[in-house]
Write an enzyme that holds these catalytic residues in place. Structure first.
Site, PDB file in Angstrom:
ATOM      1  N   SER A   1      11.318  -0.628   3.510  1.00  0.00           N
ATOM      2  CA  SER A   1      10.034  -0.428   2.907  1.00  0.00           C
ATOM      3  C   SER A   1      10.706  -0.430   1.429  1.00  0.00           C
ATOM      4  CB  SER A   1       9.090  -0.155   2.710  1.00  0.00           C
ATOM      5  OG  SER A   1       8.239  -0.335   2.194  1.00  0.00           O
TER       6      SER A   1
ATOM      7  N   HIS B   1      11.203  -4.705   4.723  1.00  0.00           N
ATOM      8  CA  HIS B   1       9.947  -5.433   4.416  1.00  0.00           C
ATOM      9  C   HIS B   1       9.119  -4.439   2.704  1.00  0.00           C
ATOM     10  CE1 HIS B   1       6.323  -4.346   6.805  1.00  0.00           C
ATOM     11  NE2 HIS B   1       6.492  -3.394   5.341  1.00  0.00           N
TER      12      HIS B   1
ATOM     13  N   ASP C   1       5.698  -5.466   0.765  1.00  0.00           N
ATOM     14  CA  ASP C   1       4.444  -4.765   0.613  1.00  0.00           C
ATOM     15  C   ASP C   1       4.267  -5.295  -0.467  1.00  0.00           C
ATOM     16  OD1 ASP C   1       4.124  -2.891   2.747  1.00  0.00           O
ATOM     17  OD2 ASP C   1       6.147  -1.294   1.744  1.00  0.00           O
TER      18      ASP C   1
ATOM     19  N   MET D   1       1.208  -6.018  -2.675  1.00  0.00           N
ATOM     20  CA  MET D   1      -0.698  -5.077  -2.794  1.00  0.00           C
ATOM     21  C   MET D   1      -1.351  -5.514  -4.310  1.00  0.00           C
ATOM     22  SD  MET D   1       0.770  -1.433  -2.346  1.00  0.00           S
ATOM     23  CE  MET D   1       1.529  -0.936  -1.107  1.00  0.00           C
TER      24      MET D   1
ATOM     25  N   HIS E   1       4.243  -8.085   4.259  1.00  0.00           N
ATOM     26  CA  HIS E   1       3.119  -7.682   4.690  1.00  0.00           C
ATOM     27  C   HIS E   1       2.395  -7.882   3.483  1.00  0.00           C
ATOM     28  CE1 HIS E   1       0.940  -3.588   5.724  1.00  0.00           C
ATOM     29  NE2 HIS E   1       0.544  -4.281   5.838  1.00  0.00           N
TER      30      HIS E   1
ATOM     31  N   MET F   1      -1.333  -6.998   2.358  1.00  0.00           N
ATOM     32  CA  MET F   1      -2.459  -6.470   1.758  1.00  0.00           C
ATOM     33  C   MET F   1      -3.009  -6.761   0.742  1.00  0.00           C
ATOM     34  SD  MET F   1       0.047  -2.053   2.254  1.00  0.00           S
ATOM     35  CE  MET F   1       1.502  -3.140   1.852  1.00  0.00           C
TER      36      MET F   1
ATOM     37  N   MET G   1      -0.554  -0.120  11.386  1.00  0.00           N
ATOM     38  CA  MET G   1      -0.346   1.149  10.255  1.00  0.00           C
ATOM     39  C   MET G   1       0.064   2.461  11.049  1.00  0.00           C
ATOM     40  SD  MET G   1       0.698  -0.893   7.719  1.00  0.00           S
ATOM     41  CE  MET G   1       0.556   0.118   6.414  1.00  0.00           C
TER      42      MET G   1
ATOM     43  N   ASP H   1       4.414   0.799  11.219  1.00  0.00           N
ATOM     44  CA  ASP H   1       5.094   0.962   9.339  1.00  0.00           C
ATOM     45  C   ASP H   1       3.994   2.364   8.983  1.00  0.00           C
ATOM     46  OD1 ASP H   1       4.984   0.848   6.532  1.00  0.00           O
ATOM     47  OD2 ASP H   1       3.678  -0.974   7.001  1.00  0.00           O
TER      48      ASP H   1
HETATM   49  C1  DX5 Z   1       1.975   1.622   2.937  1.00  0.00           C
HETATM   50  C2  DX5 Z   1       3.144   0.854   2.788  1.00  0.00           C
HETATM   51  C3  DX5 Z   1       4.644   1.025   3.982  1.00  0.00           C
HETATM   52  C4  DX5 Z   1       5.229   1.575   2.774  1.00  0.00           C
HETATM   53  C5  DX5 Z   1       5.939   2.720   3.864  1.00  0.00           C
HETATM   54  O1  DX5 Z   1       0.757   0.667   2.550  1.00  0.00           O
HETATM   55  O2  DX5 Z   1       2.712  -0.696   4.031  1.00  0.00           O
HETATM   56  O3  DX5 Z   1       5.123  -0.113   4.203  1.00  0.00           O
HETATM   57  O4  DX5 Z   1       6.008   1.141   1.671  1.00  0.00           O
HETATM   58  O5  DX5 Z   1       6.439   3.743   3.325  1.00  0.00           O
HETATM   59  P1  DX5 Z   1       6.810   5.388   3.748  1.00  0.00           P
HETATM   60  O6  DX5 Z   1       7.641   4.995   4.718  1.00  0.00           O
HETATM   61  O7  DX5 Z   1       7.120   6.212   2.846  1.00  0.00           O
HETATM   62  O8  DX5 Z   1       5.346   5.554   4.975  1.00  0.00           O
HETATM   63 ZN    ZN Z   2       4.300  -2.224   4.596  1.00  0.00          ZN
END
Ligand code: DX5
Ligand code: ZN
Length: 220
Positions: free
Chosen positions: A7, A32, A34, A36, A66, A68, A137, A175
């Protein structure tokens, strides 16, 4: 096959290119990303612009985006245009999850549902044939570096059973809070696509990846 899916959220962005080159050299297939929006989750990360630049420079990675975000339908087109290979979104964020899956598929890309820790697997059941991925998650979304919520092993096991019972070959992604110390347990619970952020992007990125790959050999 078990795959590592680092990620990018945990990457030092001043060293983005250096770190992505390391992933490439180490044969990492997935990345990956993310996205947001400060609304669905209380954090803001990056969006289509950054994804597009990564796509251009690293055509070899499978870009797993991903989302969010609230109303993912509003951003899907630009994420696809940016070069996403996989889109996962949260069913709570839209009235019409199935319509989004259809849209993503109409672009020839893969689509998955991302389930918050309290969200039931039931929301996947009737659309299983259309799902390429179920993302469990194992932390509350929004931040890297959190601890794995142990109850999500149960959800992983139930998800694995559901996929097996329905003869689905959807990928089971996990994740949040996955580290070298718990990754075997997570794989034993049924996960096959392993997101890890803070445990990969640290000062020992090369050896961390080697150690993940070493563990995966036991299963692959
Ligand atoms: C959290 C993200 C994850 C995050 C995981 O909302 O969706 O992808 O980056 O990070 P770690 O592995 O540090 O928990
Ligand atoms: Zn994620």
């Amino acid at each position: 096959m078990i795959y590592l899916n680092p990620s990018l959220l945990a990457c030092n962005f001043f060293e983005l290119e250096k770190n992505l080159d390391i992933l490439k050299e180490k044969g990492v297939k997935y990345l990956h990303l993310d996205v947001m929006d400060g609304n669905f989750v209380p954090n803001i990360s990056f969006g289509p612009g950054v994804i597009k630049q990564i796509r251009k420079k690293y055509p070899e990675f499978i870009l797993d985006c991903h989302l969010m975000v609230d109303k993912p339908e509003n951003i899907i087109d630009s994420i696809l245009d940016a070069g996403a290979d996989i889109i996962t979104f949260h069913p709570e964020a839209t009235f019409h999850p199935h319509r989004i899956i259809q849209t993503v598929h109409s672009h020839g890309k893969k689509c998955g549902l991302a389930l918050n820790p309290s969200t039931s697997l039931e929301c996947c059941k009737y659309i299983l044939d259309d799902l390429d991925i179920i993302l469990i998650m194992s932390v509350n979304p929004g931040f890297g570096g959190q601890s794995f919520i142990e109850s999500q092993h149960l959800k992983l096991r139930e998800a694995r059973n559901m996929l097996d019972n329905y003869n689905s070959d959807a990928i089971l992604e996990v994740d949040g809070g996955v580290k070298l110390k718990n990754v075997e347990e997570v794989i034993n619970s049924g996960a096959d696509l392993i997101v890890s952020g803070s445990d990969v992007f640290n000062e020992n990125i090369e050896s961390q990846i080697d150690m993940y790959h070493e563990i995966f050999k036991k299963f692959n």
